[in-house]
Structures are given as C-alpha cells and as structure tokens.
Design an enzyme around this catalytic site. Structure first.
Site, PDB file in Angstrom:
ATOM      1  N   LEU A 141      -2.027 -43.921 -12.733  1.00  0.00           N
ATOM      2  CA  LEU A 141      -2.961 -44.706 -11.688  1.00  0.00           C
ATOM      3  C   LEU A 141      -4.174 -43.764 -11.730  1.00  0.00           C
ATOM      4  O   LEU A 141      -4.221 -42.529 -11.844  1.00  0.00           O
ATOM      5  CB  LEU A 141      -2.421 -45.035 -10.605  1.00  0.00           C
ATOM      6  CG  LEU A 141      -1.158 -45.807 -10.557  1.00  0.00           C
ATOM      7  CD1 LEU A 141      -0.574 -45.896  -9.035  1.00  0.00           C
ATOM      8  CD2 LEU A 141      -1.318 -47.050 -10.753  1.00  0.00           C
ATOM      9  N   ASP A 142      -5.355 -44.352 -11.629  1.00  0.00           N
ATOM     10  CA  ASP A 142      -6.534 -43.660 -11.262  1.00  0.00           C
ATOM     11  C   ASP A 142      -6.256 -42.714 -10.082  1.00  0.00           C
ATOM     12  O   ASP A 142      -5.458 -43.184  -9.039  1.00  0.00           O
ATOM     13  CB  ASP A 142      -7.778 -44.643 -11.207  1.00  0.00           C
ATOM     14  CG  ASP A 142      -8.113 -45.236 -12.298  1.00  0.00           C
ATOM     15  OD1 ASP A 142      -7.650 -44.847 -13.746  1.00  0.00           O
ATOM     16  OD2 ASP A 142      -8.945 -46.149 -12.228  1.00  0.00           O
ATOM     17  N   MET A 143      -7.113 -41.598 -10.252  1.00  0.00           N
ATOM     18  CA  MET A 143      -6.921 -40.721  -8.918  1.00  0.00           C
ATOM     19  C   MET A 143      -7.233 -41.640  -7.687  1.00  0.00           C
ATOM     20  O   MET A 143      -6.508 -41.369  -6.855  1.00  0.00           O
ATOM     21  CB  MET A 143      -7.990 -39.691  -9.153  1.00  0.00           C
ATOM     22  CG  MET A 143      -7.904 -38.323  -7.883  1.00  0.00           C
ATOM     23  SD  MET A 143      -8.984 -37.153  -8.295  1.00  0.00           S
ATOM     24  CE  MET A 143     -10.542 -37.841  -7.765  1.00  0.00           C
TER      25      MET A 143
END
Length: 562
Positions: free
Chosen positions: A409-411
C-alpha cells in the site's frame, strides 16, 4: 502595491508586512505549504492574469478563444532587495503567447528567441535542410520510383508465391504418378518414367529461378534509380543531425545558472553529474530557476517561492487551475541544488518518518500468514531514507522468520495488508494476486461531488519521468489500469466512494479519482494530485483471498477512520 516594471519587482505594502511575518528559511521547493507572503503574491498575480487582455495566450479559460489551449505553471519569489525592502518577482514556465518577454515577468535565463540570436540563425539553416528534404520527397520522379518499388515488390511477392504454390502442386502430382505407375510399368519403363519426372522437377526449379531473377533485376533497377534521391536525403539528414546536436550543445552552454555566491554553472555541467548525463528537453525553462537567476543577478535575497497552475489541465497530467504545485524533480532538482547551495532551507518533509508513532494492528495471524491494518504514513517496505515499515516491524517481532511481502500500500494509504510467513504461502497468495482472484475494496473520500452512482474507469498509466513519483495518463506507453467504483454517500462538498482496482498500477486510485477523464475529484488529502489535509483519505477496507493451506476463503474488513 507599487510595481517597478523596469526591475520586474512588485513591493509589498507596509500594511501587509506589518501583519505577515517573514519566512525563517527558504521554501523546500519539492514539497511545501505556500508561505502567506507567496499566497498574497500569487493572488495578486492571478488578478493580473485575469485582467490582462493583451497577452493573446489561450489558457483554455475563455470559451471559443482562438489558438491551441496551453495551461501554464507560474511562479512567485519573495525577495529582499539591497535596501531591505520586501517584494516579489513573477515568472512563467516556457514561453507565453509565443514569446519570452513580458513586462511584469522576469526574463528567461537565456532568450533563444531574440532577433539575430545564434539559435534563430541555426534554426533557419535547419529549416532550410528540412525544406530541401521535403523538395526531394515532392519530386515527381522520386514519387514515381517510390510507387513503382512498392508495386513491384508486392507484385513480385504475389507472383513468386503463386508460382511456388503451383510447384508444390506439380510435386504432389509427380508423387501420385510415381505411386500409380510403380506396379504398372516394367523396371526399364519405370526408369524412363522416373527420368522424365526428374526433368519436370528440374524444369520447375529453373523456371522459379528465372522468375526470381527477373523480379530481382527489375527491383534492383528501381532501387538504383530511387537511391539517387535517397542518398541526397540521407546526407541532408546526417547534416541536420550534426547541426542539431551542435546547436543543442551550444544552448546547454548558454544556460548558465547563478547561486548566492555568484558561482555559475551551465546546464551541461549540472546534468553531467546526474543519471541523465545530459539535460532533458526544456531544462532551465521552468519558473523557479528563472526567478532565482534574476534575483541573484540583481542582488536580491530569495526568501520564499511558490508555483501555481493557470488554465485548463493537460490531457496527460493532473493540473488544477489556481492550485499550488512543487517544482518538478527531473528538470529542476539538479538546477536548484546548485542555485540554492548555502541557503538555509525548510527541512525536506519526505525525509521525516510521519508513521513513527503509529500502531500496526494485527487482524489475523497463523503459521502461514499475517493480515495487518497498516496505519497511514507507514511504509510497506523500507525506503531509501526511512527504514521503519511494516516489513521491519514484523521482522523485529518475528526474529528468525522473514516477512515475505506479497503486495503493498502507498505510504499515505491505510488498511489491510497480507504478509506471508513461508515461501509456499507467499507463492500461493502471490499467484492469486497475479490471476486477479483476490478481491480488494478501498474506501475514499473525494473532494467534490460525483454525479453518477457507479461506473468503470479505464485510464492507462505510466510514470512521469520528469516529475517522479507522479504518474501520467498515456494511451501510447501507459499500462492498462481499470477501476470499478460506487458512491456510498454524498455530503455538501465531498463524496464517499468504494473502489475495486482490477489492476495494480502505481497511484491508480489517486489518478483515476483526480483525472478529468476519471472522476475529476481528487481524494481528500492527496498532496500530489489534489490538496493536502490531515492525511490521505484512502483506506484498504476489504480483502478476500484463499488460504494457502486450508483452501478456505478468508475475508477481512476494517472500517476507515475518516
């Protein structure tokens, strides 16, 4: 405010300076919140752009205006002059209305469009070479020989193919004749019969060779006639390439950038130290380098910068009218590294671990895998500057067991993430992701009202090489990206929505939400494609996959916290 058109500086009034504190350090250009003074400067510049009627540039804001629609990035630079007075400079990226020179804006670092400049002289030569090539291509003899070569090539291929087909039929007939006469003829008769068949075979091969040679001679003759023209074209193209390369190198040397200590470096020198090796197209034409160059050349001290987009959004990028954006990384970062050397600057927020004090919640765990609820701002895997991540936290907890990351997942995105404990589990679940049998549902809050209730978005994506990590919509080189969506709720200015990504491209949901051909409503808190907030309002809420050992279907759901 008073506007000094000769020096291109607009001074702030005493009233503004009395109520607005000066910045303590210069803006970090690649991730920032605009300082109040740059917001005031940008607001004034936008008022000027709205009222300016002599610019003759089509920003795409006036219906049925003539000319190609070209939105522009504008920049403001707050400065202190030699007498201590505070004002700001204005600039635009590239050209505006076909020229570099406008009264309110600072000039380019190098104006290649000035009358009698070496660039225009060389461009005239290049244009004459192009005209010479076009003249050759328009010559009736050249067109005749080109057409004949195409026709003869096609005709020869068809005739030879048809003849070969006939030869195969002849060969099959001879084979059947051999089988039919084998038992009907005496040995001496069969010998004579076989010799005749061999003669037929040799005759077929000879006729094929004759046909092939006939077409070869005709094609060679046509190619020879055409070569007289093509040799001239190739010579002109070679000359054009050499002159273009020399002109490009000369331009690189003309673009020389100052810093506060008066040290000058050329584009070529700056980019020779990068992975590019040479400057990318239009490097040095962006607003911020222009502003800093003018400031240093005129003895002004830079205090703060900001850039905003003015006009219609381009088809490939996400650019919203009036919205602030950071300086681009590919073209500007190497230049600004030199120009801002020695100037105290705001810290780079991208180097700060904003997920440091967050909690990684365990939703499910067994001997094969673990499912966690990743908090927003925590990396899935270690980054170059920040090591803290889902991986490192699990590694610390597990000790000898290696966390095997299956997906990320994106940060800035929160939500469900599955991590394998064994190679077998990793392989099995990864195969499910590759086959797209894993069901993932995200919840997002969009900054705008979406009229339709549900739908599908298909916008191919690729990385923006000049401005990483941003993505572009690209029909030519983009990878397929498909998202299903459904509205959950609408409020006065926001829409809560469910996303089902059918592909897994970088920033897919963020791009599909923000792009005008997607939902045209950026996710709340999306500082790349929208505007910043307390966090990115995107949450991986639901995850469904088959357990690698038990083969039972596992379903997990964690409600978003926004």
């Amino acid at each position: 405010m008073g506007n000094d058109t000769q020096n291109r500086i607009t001074y702030f009034t005493d009233r503004i300076l009395e109520t607005t504190s000066l910045p303590e350090r210069f803006t970090f250009p690649f991730y920032y919140e605009p300082h109040p003074l740059t917001q005031i400067a940008a607001s004034e510049l936008q008022e000027y752009l709205e009222s300016e009627s002599d610019m003759e540039h089509n920003f795409g804001l006036i219906e049925n205006q003539e000319g190609i629609v070209i939105g522009k990035m504008f920049g403001v630079l707050v400065v202190r002059d030699a007498n201590g007075k505070i004002g700001y400079l204005s600039a635009f990226s590239g050209k505006l209305a076909g020229t570099n020179q406008h009264p309110r804006f600072v000039p380019p670092v190098f104006d290649m469009l000035l009358e009698n400049s070496f660039f225009l002289k060389e461009e005239t030569i290049l244009n004459s070479i192009n005209s010479a090539i076009e003249t050759i291509h328009a010559d009736p003899l050249y067109q005749r020989f080109t057409t004949e070569l195409e026709q003869f090539t096609k005709q020869s291929q068809e005739e030879i193919a048809a003849f070969k087909k006939q030869l195969r039929a002849n060969k099959e007939t001879r084979k059947k004749s051999r089988e039919a006469q084998k038992n009907n003829l005496t040995e001496s008769e069969y010998t004579i019969f076989e010799a005749d068949l061999i003669k037929q075979s040799l005759r077929d091969k000879w006729e094929l060779q004759v046909l092939t040679n006939k077409w070869k001679e005709r094609l060679d003759e046509t190619r020879l006639q055409l070569a007289q023209f093509e040799d001239q074209v190739e010579a002109l193209k070679k000359e054009r390439k050499e002159k273009s390369a020399a002109l490009q190198q000369q331009l690189f040397e003309q673009y020389s950038f100052l810093n506060k200590d008066g040290i000058t470096r050329s584009l070529q020198s700056i980019f020779s130290e990068t992975v590019f090796g040479k400057p990318p197209a239009a490097a040095g034409e962006c607003a911020t380098p222009k502003l800093l160059q003018y400031a240093f050349a005129n003895g002004y001290e830079p205090l703060a910068m900001a850039e905003f987009w003015w006009g219609a959004s381009p088809k490939s990028e996400i650019r919203k009218h009036r919205q602030f954006y950071p300086a681009c990384t590919g073209k500007c970062q190497p230049i600004l590294k030199h120009m801002l050397e020695g100037i105290p600057m705001d810290p780079n927020p991208l180097l700060e671990n904003h997920g440091e004090n967050t909690t990684l919640k365990i939703i499910y765990e067994d001997d094969s895998l673990i499912v966690v609820d990743k908090p927003a701002e925590l990396l899935s895997v270690p980054g170059i500057q920040i090591q803290d991540s889902v991986y490192t936290r699990l590694k610390t907890t597990w000790g000898t067991i290696e966390p095997l990351i299956i997906h990320r997942l994106d940060m800035a995105t929160s939500g469900l993430l599955v991590v394998a404990k064994t190679k077998e589990a990793h392989k099995h679940i990864q195969r499910q992701f590759l086959k797209r049998t894993v069901i993932k549902r995200y919840t997002a809050l969009l900054s705008g009202l979406v009229k339709e209730d549900e739908g599908e978005i298909r916008l191919p994506l690729r990385g923006d090489l000049d401005n990483r990590p941003r993505q572009l919509v690209c029909d030519t080189h983009g990878k397929k990206a498909v998202t299903l969506w459904k509205v959950v709720a609408r409020q006065s200015a926001t829409t809560r929505i469910h996303f089902w990504p059918l592909t897994g491209r970088t920033h897919q949901l963020r791009m599909h939400a923000a792009h005008e051909h997607g939902l045209n409503a950026p996710i709340v808190g999306d500082d790349l494609y929208g505007t910043s907030a307390d966090r990115l309002h995107l949450h991986a809420a639901y995850l469904e996959f088959v357990h690698p050992k038990t083969r039972e279907t596992l379903r997990f759901e964690v409600k978003e916290s926004f």
